[in-house]
Design an enzyme around this catalytic site. Structure first.
Site, PDB file in Angstrom:
ATOM      1  N   ASP A 102       1.130  -1.117  -0.418  1.00  9.98           N
ATOM      2  CA  ASP A 102      -0.320  -0.480  -0.619  1.00  9.98           C
ATOM      3  C   ASP A 102       0.194   1.059  -0.069  1.00  9.98           C
ATOM      4  OD1 ASP A 102       1.292   0.006   1.980  1.00  9.98           O
ATOM      5  OD2 ASP A 102      -1.274  -0.930   3.628  1.00  9.98           O
ATOM      6  N   GLU A 124       0.332  -8.618  -1.380  1.00  9.97           N
ATOM      7  CA  GLU A 124      -0.661  -8.282  -0.241  1.00  9.97           C
ATOM      8  C   GLU A 124      -2.192  -7.674  -0.515  1.00  9.97           C
ATOM      9  OE1 GLU A 124       1.413  -7.454   3.982  1.00  9.97           O
ATOM     10  OE2 GLU A 124       0.385  -5.232   3.030  1.00  9.97           O
ATOM     11  N   GLU A 138      -1.982   4.732   2.636  1.00  7.47           N
ATOM     12  CA  GLU A 138      -2.326   3.867   2.530  1.00  7.47           C
ATOM     13  C   GLU A 138      -3.524   3.042   2.048  1.00  7.47           C
ATOM     14  OE1 GLU A 138       1.626   4.365   4.738  1.00  7.47           O
ATOM     15  OE2 GLU A 138      -0.797   5.129   5.285  1.00  7.47           O
ATOM     16  N   HIS A 219       6.302   4.472  13.514  1.00  6.24           N
ATOM     17  CA  HIS A 219       6.579   5.498  12.393  1.00  6.24           C
ATOM     18  C   HIS A 219       5.553   5.217  11.429  1.00  6.24           C
ATOM     19  CE1 HIS A 219       5.575   1.408  10.224  1.00  6.24           C
ATOM     20  NE2 HIS A 219       4.991   1.800   9.834  1.00  6.24           N
ATOM     21  N   ARG A 221       2.478   8.021   9.449  1.00  7.13           N
ATOM     22  CA  ARG A 221       2.082   9.106   9.394  1.00  7.13           C
ATOM     23  C   ARG A 221       1.505   9.428   9.459  1.00  7.13           C
ATOM     24  NH1 ARG A 221       4.217  11.921   4.476  1.00  7.13           N
ATOM     25  NH2 ARG A 221       4.630   9.821   3.695  1.00  7.13           N
ATOM     26  N   HIS A 251      12.806   5.131  13.950  1.00  8.36           N
ATOM     27  CA  HIS A 251      12.993   5.660  12.872  1.00  8.36           C
ATOM     28  C   HIS A 251      13.547   6.821  12.104  1.00  8.36           C
ATOM     29  CE1 HIS A 251      11.315   6.199   8.580  1.00  8.36           C
ATOM     30  NE2 HIS A 251      11.381   4.762   9.244  1.00  8.36           N
TER      31      HIS A 251
END
Length: 410
Positions: A102, A124, A138, A219, A221, A251
């Protein structure tokens, strides 16, 4: 003299470390198939971390794109990816483009192929939260890829029900998740090699064996800003426990590194370390007592190692392990995270129930199934028996948004 059967030219395009981990065992399977000519294009969002994965699996990219710039927005990244991928499609002339998951690179690669009428295979496929903004971007990316893919390789029966319910044009297969293939390969390598285990553990010589280990990754967003400040507050509180130590591979994104270092740096029970290569991270998961994450891949991997997982998100596109009880949602609220972690630390029976090595995401044969499908051979699809649900013991549990299935549309 009989003419040789033409090979299927497959171009795999990916750019992040999680994509590389999940694609690496599949690319090894593609390379081993005589009927497939496999090429790799990496877009390079996580260039240094991605190269570690390629080296570990003894893979070499045929094309490497340089699309990352400081302060880049999603729109400028998308534009750069379109411009960079098109010449690769010209050079390879693939019969099929293979993308994973994604990410923005996967979405742009799939759309670039679609514009040229090149068939797309989506590894996936079918994951859904039901909320276009979570995870962002995503959820939009994977829906877009599924819409144009002709092969939909879904990891679970639930994800397959999602694509069937949306009446997509592609042919779907339940393959299991390729990350379990990667994990099994890596864990077996560690378990069979004592010298390797010793070498891996040497980098974690700061770990106190008398304390329980909480492994943290974060991590996403959508957690940038207040989300990460709240996560840090929860970890600051948990660090006051004498029986606990926290290890957090941080990260390198400034939106993560900044607040985490500022809020947690210097706390005696918190070890902020640099991002790990995959081999080291799997070893750290093996040693963890509880895993706290906002990652999708870790939700799939840790249950295979018998590790309870608390997910710092409000919804998940991976509800199977939530139903099994090995994964629980705690969001980013400090009180909820603290209660969820403490419940697993203080209640041994609850921890044992949640750590049952029951993984609905794969059996290590996903890559073989995908190769069979690409070659037009019969596919022995992945099935798993649903475990008995674990009683609701954690106050922190949050609901999973309902997922659409074929039956809901009739």
């Amino acid at each position: 003299m009989a003419r040789a059967h033409p090979q299927l030219k497959v171009l795999s395009i990916f750019g992040t470390r999680p994509e590389a981990i999940k694609m690496a065992p599949l690319i090894k399977a593609l390379e081993a198939e005589q009927g497939i000519d496999s090429k790799i294009c990496i877009t390079g969002q996580h260039q240094s971390m991605l190269q570690q994965v390629l080296d570990m699996f003894d893979l070499k990219a045929d094309y490497t794109l340089d699309v990352m710039t400081p302060g880049q927005t999603l729109n400028t990244l998308t534009a750069a990816l379109y411009a960079a991928i098109d010449p690769v499609l010209d050079a390879v002339q693939p019969d099929k483009v293979l993308v994973h998951g994604d990410t923005t690179s996967a979405m742009v690669a799939a759309m670039s192929a679609f514009h040229r009428r090149i068939p797309v295979a989506h590894v996936e496929a079918g994951l859904r939260t039901g909320d276009i903004h979570q995870p962002w971007p995503e959820e939009m990316n994977r829906r877009s890829i599924d819409l144009i893919a002709d092969h939909l390789f879904t990891p679970t029966a639930e994800s397959r029900r999602n694509v069937l319910g949306e009446r997509l044009q592609g042919v779907s297969f339940v393959t299991g998740n390729t990350v379990i293939d990667a994990l099994k390969m890596t864990a077996e390598r560690i378990d069979k090699n004592r010298q390797l285990r010793v070498a891996l553990d040497r980098q974690f010589n700061f770990i106190d064996a008398s304390r329980k280990l909480l492994l943290v990754t974060g991590h996403r967003r959508e957690n940038f800003g207040d989300g990460f400040l709240d996560i840090c507050e929860a970890l600051r509180r948990l660090a006051k426990r004498d029986d606990l130590q926290i290890v957090y591979p941080v990260h390198l994104n400034p939106n993560v590194l900044g607040p985490v270092t500022e809020r947690l740096g210097g706390l005696p029970n918190v070890h902020l370390i640099k991002p790990l290569d995959y081999l080291s991270f799997v070893r750290l998961m093996q040693r963890a007592h509880v895993v706290l994450t906002d990652s999708g891949g870790v939700q799939e991997e840790a249950p295979s190692l018998g590790k309870p997982v608390l997910v710092m998100r409000d919804v998940t596109e991976r509800p199977e392990a939530v139903a099994a009880g090995t994964v629980r949602l705690v969001g980013t609220d400090p009180d909820t995270i603290e209660k969820g972690v403490c419940a697993l630390l203080d209640d041994d029976q609850l921890w044992r129930m949640a750590s049952r090595a029951s993984n609905p995401y794969g059996d290590g044969k996903a890559c073989a199934r995908i190769v069979d499908a690409l070659m037009g051979r019969p596919v022995d699809e992945f099935t798993v028996e649903a475990p008995d649900p674990i009683p609701e013991p954690i106050e922190a549990q949050r609901p999973v948004l309902p997922l659409r299935s074929a039956s809901s549309l009739h």
